[in-house]
Design a protein around this motif. Structure first.
Motif, PDB file in Angstrom:
ATOM      1  N   GLN A 294       0.828  -1.203   0.000  1.00 16.79           N
ATOM      2  CA  GLN A 294       0.000   0.000   0.000  1.00 16.79           C
ATOM      3  C   GLN A 294       0.864   1.255   0.000  1.00 16.79           C
ATOM      4  N   ASP A 297       1.959   2.019  -3.383  1.00 15.14           N
ATOM      5  CA  ASP A 297       0.846   2.562  -4.152  1.00 15.14           C
ATOM      6  C   ASP A 297       0.605   4.027  -3.795  1.00 15.14           C
ATOM      7  N   TYR A 298       0.701   4.359  -2.507  1.00 18.05           N
ATOM      8  CA  TYR A 298       0.528   5.743  -2.079  1.00 18.05           C
ATOM      9  C   TYR A 298       1.672   6.644  -2.562  1.00 18.05           C
ATOM     10  N   ALA A 318      -6.863   2.893 -10.894  1.00 16.80           N
ATOM     11  CA  ALA A 318      -6.725   2.437  -9.512  1.00 16.80           C
ATOM     12  C   ALA A 318      -7.120   0.973  -9.393  1.00 16.80           C
ATOM     13  N   THR A 333     -10.427   4.841  -6.148  1.00 15.73           N
ATOM     14  CA  THR A 333      -9.678   5.955  -6.725  1.00 15.73           C
ATOM     15  C   THR A 333      -8.187   5.793  -6.452  1.00 15.73           C
ATOM     16  N   ARG A 335      -4.562   6.159  -5.200  1.00 16.23           N
ATOM     17  CA  ARG A 335      -3.943   6.629  -3.969  1.00 16.23           C
ATOM     18  C   ARG A 335      -2.744   7.503  -4.328  1.00 16.23           C
ATOM     19  N   ASP A 337      -0.310   9.842  -1.568  1.00 14.99           N
ATOM     20  CA  ASP A 337      -0.087  10.578  -0.329  1.00 14.99           C
ATOM     21  C   ASP A 337       1.265  10.116   0.212  1.00 14.99           C
ATOM     22  N   LYS A 340       1.443   9.545   3.982  1.00 11.12           N
ATOM     23  CA  LYS A 340       0.754   8.306   4.334  1.00 11.12           C
ATOM     24  C   LYS A 340       1.632   7.103   3.983  1.00 11.12           C
ATOM     25  N   TYR A 477      -7.802  -4.158  -4.497  1.00 11.74           N
ATOM     26  CA  TYR A 477      -7.469  -2.770  -4.176  1.00 11.74           C
ATOM     27  C   TYR A 477      -7.033  -2.645  -2.719  1.00 11.74           C
ATOM     28  N   GLU A 478      -7.817  -3.180  -1.807  1.00 13.92           N
ATOM     29  CA  GLU A 478      -7.487  -3.091  -0.386  1.00 13.92           C
ATOM     30  C   GLU A 478      -6.200  -3.831  -0.067  1.00 13.92           C
ATOM     31  N   ALA A 480      -3.716  -4.120  -2.136  1.00 15.06           N
ATOM     32  CA  ALA A 480      -2.624  -3.607  -2.981  1.00 15.06           C
ATOM     33  C   ALA A 480      -1.910  -4.777  -3.657  1.00 15.06           C
TER      34      ALA A 480
END
Length: 518
Positions: A294, A297-298, A318, A333, A335, A337, A340, A477-478, A480
């Motif tokens: 994740q 991905d962020y 995404a 959508t 990611r 950040d 994060k 998605y969750e 990653a």
């Protein structure tokens, strides 16, 4: 316009002399790479499928509006819930002169089921049963909603031509991945062209097959000379100078030049090929942690890549499924950040980061090497040091099959125009026996996701199937499961008088057999 003016002069001279001969219509094509093999079952790739549409023919093919059009199969009907009966066209011959029969379809089906790359597509299919010389039944193990979708990948091979042994005693039907075989060097299909000259990486010459069955086609091209030109500026310059007649792809940086140039036309379509990176959990322990995946991905700015590198000629992604596919979930959508991402790295115990190797092609996807460089730079911001290596696709695919780097780029257009296909090949638990996960270089594995795909592939109710596939996308998605970047738009360039707009499609397999040139 010198290229066509000279042909017109020849035609005019011929008519003046009162002869029946006509000037040969030759089209020079420049792609970013040439086919790696003449074997249609060696590699499941865009280059192989483009070749197949030129020298073989499918049972059924997609239209521009993604409907099914009969090709070698002139008709079909559902006999029962697991059987589709097809009727072949009468009088179709292979390049060798052998007649096409149901036995060739049966032979081809058996070979597809053995292909490491293609057998996953045909996992739901159990057999081809020959009814008579021109009739056969395509059978599935249970009700399956994608029978015709999959029939677009059956390009009957000439079973007599490929049966027997070579002078050195090798089986002519042998399927060798990235190797040397009879089928990788020789072909006999039913398609509009046959290969008359080939020098890997230099040139492929296609000559019109005099015995081609589709006499109703508008296609009037006698010869196609395909030259691979890896460098985008060189390929575009060749089109603008009139040295070639058709190019693909047109890079985002040159769309305006091709469109505004006098004598050339730009053809564009939205694309459904998702460009991604996979994270090899068998090579890097950190990649087994969903928080690290994740974080990566962020850290990657998908919108920035589309804006600055793709010049807007792409759609931020995404998930694997594009809008319009059953599995697409608009709530997912992209990611981005960095803070994060840093927090997730620290939470997982990797605040100081680690080093990884990365591989990407430099002539397969639009701006592939530039995208890889950008992702490597973005990962440096969360202390992941990337050793990047890019290479031509002829060298990249063997390295990809070897899982030769920790992070590897892969783009995918759903072979069946269906969401489940993305998971089947890119994120399904790798299974050599079934072919599932064949292009899952990340070795990601989630049995819950696999079960959802299997359930969806046995569901014939469209609404219920869409719900299952959307749920599948949500899990990936969750988790990653991979790093989605964007869907790559499509662009081709053609000289005036080359009516390529009629033969291109969202699958990016121009039907050159139907190409009409003034």
């Amino acid at each position: 316009m010198k290229h066509f003016a000279s042909k017109l002069a020849v035609a005019t001279l011929t008519a003046t002399l009162g002869t029946a001969a006509m000037a040969e219509v030759t089209v020079k094509v420049a792609y970013d790479a040439d086919p790696v093999s003449l074997d249609p079952h060696e590699q499941l790739s865009g280059g192989t499928l483009q070749l197949s549409h030129m020298v073989f023919d499918p049972l059924v093919r997609w239209t521009k509006d993604l409907q099914f059009a009969p090709r070698l199969a002139e008709s079909w009907e559902q006999i029962d819930e697991t059987t589709m009966r097809f009727k072949l066209r009468d009088g179709v011959t292979f390049h060798s002169g052998n007649a096409l029969t149901s036995a060739d379809v049966d032979w081809t089906f058996d070979r597809l089921k053995e292909s490491p790359d293609f057998k996953g597509i045909f996992a739901a299919f159990t057999d081809v049963e020959v009814v008579d010389e021109l009739t056969f039944d395509l059978k599935t193990s249970e009700p399956y909603p994608l029978v015709l979708h999959t029939a677009t990948y059956i390009f009957p091979m000439d079973s007599q031509f490929y049966t027997g042994t070579t002078e050195d005693g090798k089986d002519k039907a042998e399927l060798v991945k990235h190797g040397d075989s009879f089928a990788s060097r020789n072909l006999s299909g039913t398609g509009p062209f046959t290969v008359t000259e080939r020098e890997q990486g230099v040139k492929v010459v296609f000559d019109r097959f005099d015995g081609y069955w589709d006499t109703a086609s508008e296609g009037n091209v006698d010869k196609i000379i395909l030259t691979p030109i890896k460098e985008d500026p060189t390929r575009v310059a060749a089109l603008l100078a009139g040295d070639v007649d058709f190019i693909a792809p047109v890079p985002p940086t040159d769309l305006k030049r091709v469109e505004e140039n006098d004598g050339t036309n730009l053809i564009t379509e939205p694309g459904t090929r998702i460009i991604t990176f996979q994270l090899n959990q068998n090579r890097v322990d950190a990649f087994k942690d969903a928080r690290v995946r994740q974080a990566i991905d962020y850290a990657v700015n998908n919108a920035g890549i589309v804006d600055r590198i793709m010049r807007g000629f792409g759609t931020v992604g995404a998930q694997a499924s594009p809008a319009g596919y059953l599995g697409y979930d608009e709530s997912l959508t992209a990611r981005f950040d960095v803070e994060k991402a840093k927090a997730l790295m620290a939470e997982a115990g990797y605040a100081d980061g680690f080093s990884v190797t990365m591989m990407a092609p430099n002539n397969r996807y639009v701006n592939d090497d530039k995208i890889a460089q950008a992702v490597a730079s973005m990962l440096a911001k969360i202390n992941i040091k990337v050793d990047l290596q890019t290479m031509p696709k002829a060298q990249y695919w063997p390295a990809f099959d070897e899982r030769a780097a920790d992070m590897m780029m892969i783009g995918w257009h759903a072979d069946t125009e269906d969401s489940a296909n993305f998971h089947q090949f890119l994120t399904h638990c790798p299974d050599e026996a079934t072919g599932n996960g064949q292009y899952n270089s990340g070795n990601y594995c989630n049995p819950e996701a696999d079960a959802l795909m299997a359930e969806a592939n046995a569901e014939t109710d469209t609404a219920k199937r869409g719900e299952l596939l959307s749920k599948l996308e949500g899990i990936l998605y969750e988790d990653a499961a991979f790093i989605p970047l964007h869907w790559q738009n499509l662009a081709w360039g053609a000289r005036d008088g080359v009516h390529a707009e009629k033969i291109v499609n969202a699958l990016n397999f121009p039907y050159f057999g139907d190409l009409k040139v003034d």
